[in-house]
Scaffold this motif. Structure first.
Motif, PDB file in Angstrom:
ATOM      1  N   PHE A 137      -2.049   7.118   1.588  1.00 55.13           N
ATOM      2  CA  PHE A 137      -2.823   5.832   1.733  1.00 55.13           C
ATOM      3  C   PHE A 137      -3.711   5.635   0.859  1.00 55.13           C
ATOM      4  O   PHE A 137      -4.038   4.499   0.269  1.00 55.13           O
ATOM      5  CB  PHE A 137      -3.078   5.788   3.373  1.00 55.13           C
ATOM      6  CG  PHE A 137      -1.942   5.336   4.074  1.00 55.13           C
ATOM      7  CD1 PHE A 137      -1.915   4.168   4.858  1.00 55.13           C
ATOM      8  CD2 PHE A 137      -0.836   6.433   4.298  1.00 55.13           C
ATOM      9  CE1 PHE A 137      -0.852   3.872   5.816  1.00 55.13           C
ATOM     10  CE2 PHE A 137      -0.119   6.221   5.339  1.00 55.13           C
ATOM     11  CZ  PHE A 137      -0.144   4.760   6.122  1.00 55.13           C
ATOM     12  N   GLN A 147      -4.907   4.107   7.575  1.00 56.86           N
ATOM     13  CA  GLN A 147      -5.283   3.149   6.680  1.00 56.86           C
ATOM     14  C   GLN A 147      -6.740   3.010   6.386  1.00 56.86           C
ATOM     15  O   GLN A 147      -7.406   2.622   5.297  1.00 56.86           O
ATOM     16  CB  GLN A 147      -4.849   1.804   7.221  1.00 56.86           C
ATOM     17  CG  GLN A 147      -3.515   1.490   7.232  1.00 56.86           C
ATOM     18  CD  GLN A 147      -3.114   0.655   6.037  1.00 56.86           C
ATOM     19  OE1 GLN A 147      -3.780   0.938   5.074  1.00 56.86           O
ATOM     20  NE2 GLN A 147      -1.814   0.360   6.017  1.00 56.86           N
ATOM     21  N   ASN A 154      -6.827   4.605   3.108  1.00 58.68           N
ATOM     22  CA  ASN A 154      -6.571   3.306   2.278  1.00 58.68           C
ATOM     23  C   ASN A 154      -7.554   2.829   1.907  1.00 58.68           C
ATOM     24  O   ASN A 154      -7.978   2.314   0.709  1.00 58.68           O
ATOM     25  CB  ASN A 154      -5.598   2.685   2.940  1.00 58.68           C
ATOM     26  CG  ASN A 154      -5.106   1.554   1.989  1.00 58.68           C
ATOM     27  OD1 ASN A 154      -5.572   0.264   2.285  1.00 58.68           O
ATOM     28  ND2 ASN A 154      -4.400   1.500   1.187  1.00 58.68           N
TER      29      ASN A 154
END
Length: 420
Positions: free
Chosen positions: A25, A149, A152
């Protein structure tokens, strides 16, 4: 550890695979966020308009639209690992193409490099997002995806930081960051080609995005599961309306990122492009990552739908302030928008998959990834609207957040309609 978000109903742990997949991510977060530096760099160095610089995002996100279904077919036939390896190879090749691109300084050639990277990112996201959602019980899918995430978000911080120092700095070296990331990505591709990822049974994962732990909710989701397996994925309301909701969210996020530096440098505060890039990295993207960490923790007590309602309202208020305020007040509102939008992509993604089961998850994920093409459209429209006044361009993400809020408000009704 029985209630861990990376354990299924039988107590089997998926911690190892979760860590490996979550590391990916970071890579596409970096790839997306450095585009926002390229926008300003190409405007200045290649002397192009804001609307034309929006083709940077349009090319990458156009790759999502064209590659999503082929990526889904590859995953269905050869599995998640094949999709990940292909994505890493395409990403690495596209990044290394920036080495000759830095000598040619041709805008069309740079767009070709970015298109190859976009196709690679499509394969990565089509594989990793749904795979994370099934590495444990279905009821914790949104929380698990938000946690992944968070890495991310770290990539989103690193992109503007590296780009601001190397691309907008004194060296103006556009090829160096891409050469380094290209080598790293290709090495990871080799590593993943030799790994064995455990197979998962989506049908065995219980619970829903808004269900809790009570027996009635579990029974309702069992009924939804049977219906999702029997019919078309497009007959599932939470998915059918989740696709456009994700389209408009990505349009908003990409448009905001694309012209953050333009907005800050034109705000009247006397801020340079390099300083604006650092503000994007630590201000906007720092809040973005913090929001995902907070959101992942909060979802243990707050339903994804409730989280989305609060965040949609917060994003609308911040975007309105960005448009109508100036100077540091507008910049602060723009940065604060990142906090509210941070949880939207993984939460919408998991909410849209709540009532999909079995092999339908892979097909549905392909269409959700296709909806990322919204990021190809918003920057061009914002560039046209904000050519003379960048604040006016932010009317487009304002409208997008209205649609995201509407999906969040209607979600419970859509879920109940499916299981009825």
């Amino acid at each position: 550890m029985k209630n861990s978000i990376v354990r299924d109903g039988t107590g089997r742990s998926f911690l190892g695979p979760f860590i490996l997949i979550a590391s990916l991510f970071f890579l596409w977060g970096f790839a997306h966020s450095i585009l926002d530096v390229l926008n300003k760099h190409f405007q200045d160095v290649l002397v192009i308009s804001k609307a034309r610089s929006g083709l940077v995002q349009a090319t990458v996100y156009g790759g999502y639209f064209l590659m999503a279904l082929p990526a889904g077919s590859i995953i269905r036939r050869w599995g998640y690992r094949a999709g990940i390896v292909l994505g890493l190879v395409l990403y690495g090749v596209g990044a290394l193409m920036f080495i000759p691109g830095g000598r040619m300084m041709s805008f069309p050639f740079f767009l070709l490099c970015l298109f190859v990277i976009g196709c690679g990112l499509t394969c990565l996201e089509t594989s990793a997002n749904p795979y994370v959602t099934v590495l444990g019980e279905k009821r914790s899918a949104a929380r698990r995806l938000n946690l992944a995430q968070s890495l991310n978000g770290l990539g989103w911080i690193a992109g503007p930081l590296v780009g601001g120092l190397l691309i907008l700095g004194d060296s103006s070296d556009i090829s160096l960051p891409y050469a380094v990331i290209g080598m790293v990505v290709l090495v990871l591709g080799l590593v993943f080609s030799r790994l064995r990822l455990p197979d998962t049974s989506e049908a065995d994962n219980d619970g829903g995005a808004d269900s809790g732990n009570d027996a009635a909710a579990a029974a309702a989701n069992d009924a939804a599961s049977a219906k999702g397996r029997a019919g078309s994925i497009w007959s599932v309301p939470t998915f059918r309306y989740g696709v456009p909701a994700l389209f408009f969210y990505v349009a908003a996020q990409t448009g905001i990122n694309s012209f953050f530096i333009n907005y800050v440098t034109e705000s009247g505060a006397g801020i340079s492009p390099q300083t604006a890039a650092l503000m994007l990295s630590f201000g906007g993207m720092g809040l973005f990552m913090a929001g995902r960490l907070i959101g992942s923790a909060a979802m243990d007590r707050i339903s994804p739908r409730s989280m989305m309602l609060v965040c949609s309202a917060g994003a609308l208020v911040c975007m309105a302030a960005t448009i109508f305020c100036s100077g540091y007040a507008g910049i602060a509102a723009l940065c604060l928008t990142y906090l509210f939008e941070s949880v939207m992509f993984p939460t919408i993604f998991s909410m849209a998959l709540t009532d999909i089961r079995g092999e339908g998850t892979k097909t549905a994920s392909s269409f959700l990834i296709m909806s990322i093409v919204g990021g190809a459209i918003a920057p061009v429209l914002m560039g046209l609207a904000g050519e003379n006044d960048m604040a006016a361009g932010f009317l487009i993400p304002l409208g997008c957040f209205v649609i995201v809020g509407a999906y969040s408000a209607a979600y419970r009704h859509l879920h109940r309609k499916h299981i009825a």
